[in-house]
Design a protein around this motif. Structure first.
Motif, mmCIF file in Angstrom:
data_model
loop_
_atom_site.group_PDB
_atom_site.id
_atom_site.type_symbol
_atom_site.label_atom_id
_atom_site.label_comp_id
_atom_site.label_asym_id
_atom_site.label_seq_id
_atom_site.Cartn_x
_atom_site.Cartn_y
_atom_site.Cartn_z
ATOM 1 N N ASN A 134 13.051 3.029 1.651
ATOM 2 C CA ASN A 134 11.904 3.876 1.394
ATOM 3 C C ASN A 134 11.539 4.124 -0.105
ATOM 4 O OD1 ASN A 134 10.491 4.352 3.924
ATOM 5 N ND2 ASN A 134 12.506 5.368 4.411
ATOM 6 N N ARG A 135 12.884 4.335 -0.817
ATOM 7 C CA ARG A 135 12.495 4.614 -2.255
ATOM 8 C C ARG A 135 11.955 3.274 -2.848
ATOM 9 N NH1 ARG A 135 15.465 7.769 -6.084
ATOM 10 N NH2 ARG A 135 16.831 8.418 -4.240
ATOM 11 N N GLU A 136 12.163 2.024 -2.746
ATOM 12 C CA GLU A 136 11.641 0.782 -3.160
ATOM 13 C C GLU A 136 10.317 0.856 -2.711
ATOM 14 O OE1 GLU A 136 14.450 0.854 -1.564
ATOM 15 O OE2 GLU A 136 15.876 0.630 -3.383
ATOM 16 N N ARG A 137 9.849 1.112 -1.289
ATOM 17 C CA ARG A 137 8.510 0.686 -0.730
ATOM 18 C C ARG A 137 7.639 1.831 -1.395
ATOM 19 N NH1 ARG A 137 5.869 3.557 2.864
ATOM 20 N NH2 ARG A 137 7.391 4.692 3.552
ATOM 21 N N VAL A 138 8.149 3.057 -1.431
ATOM 22 C CA VAL A 138 7.184 4.173 -2.338
ATOM 23 C C VAL A 138 6.786 4.233 -3.642
ATOM 24 C CG1 VAL A 138 6.798 6.808 -2.369
ATOM 25 C CG2 VAL A 138 7.703 5.846 -0.171
ATOM 26 N N GLY A 139 8.000 3.498 -4.154
ATOM 27 C CA GLY A 139 7.834 3.491 -5.900
ATOM 28 C C GLY A 139 6.677 2.256 -5.856
ATOM 29 N N THR A 140 6.264 1.435 -5.030
ATOM 30 C CA THR A 140 5.232 0.517 -5.290
ATOM 31 C C THR A 140 4.011 1.157 -4.746
ATOM 32 O OG1 THR A 140 5.565 -0.688 -3.226
ATOM 33 C CG2 THR A 140 6.833 -1.513 -5.065
ATOM 34 N N VAL A 141 3.858 2.065 -4.419
ATOM 35 C CA VAL A 141 2.524 2.758 -3.773
ATOM 36 C C VAL A 141 2.141 3.718 -4.886
ATOM 37 C CG1 VAL A 141 1.447 4.014 -2.114
ATOM 38 C CG2 VAL A 141 2.936 2.266 -1.586
ATOM 39 N N ASP A 142 3.241 4.455 -5.486
ATOM 40 C CA ASP A 142 2.643 5.695 -6.318
ATOM 41 C C ASP A 142 2.460 5.071 -7.673
ATOM 42 O OD1 ASP A 142 3.725 7.314 -4.457
ATOM 43 O OD2 ASP A 142 5.826 7.766 -5.177
ATOM 44 N N ARG A 143 1.537 5.701 -8.212
ATOM 45 C CA ARG A 143 1.060 5.241 -9.745
ATOM 46 C C ARG A 143 0.810 6.495 -10.627
ATOM 47 N NH1 ARG A 143 -0.966 0.493 -8.563
ATOM 48 N NH2 ARG A 143 -2.178 0.087 -6.490
#
Length: 84
Positions: free
Chosen positions: A75-84
């Motif tokens: 999830n760390r990688e997945r969320v990192g791509t969503v957050d701006r």
């Protein structure tokens, strides 16, 4: 501590609630999003602990379980791509 059944009363309560929730026909959008992380039970256990104690410091075990789950599910990688 067994990874399948952590020794936390909050975890056990959250697991029971999750099992009941999964029987419901209509799902809440929030619950669906949390469920997709793969860490619904760990998240719920942490929330139950905090609601009961009103002190995050007393929920370190639940926080560690949630963090371990969050990272193991990527999830760390997945969320990192969503957050701006």
């Amino acid at each position: 501590m067994d990874d399948k059944a952590p020794s936390s009363s909050y975890y056990q309560q959250a697991l029971e609630e999750y099992q009941e929730l999964s029987k419901e026909e209509e799902e809440d959008d929030w619950d669906t999003r949390i469920d997709k992380t793969g860490c619904y039970v760990e998240n719920m256990a942490l929330q139950l602990c905090h609601a009961d104690t009103n002190d995050w410091r007393q929920c370190l075990n639940e926080m560690a379980l949630f963090k371990k789950c969050w990272e193991s599910k990527g999830n760390r990688e997945r969320v990192g791509t969503v957050d701006r």
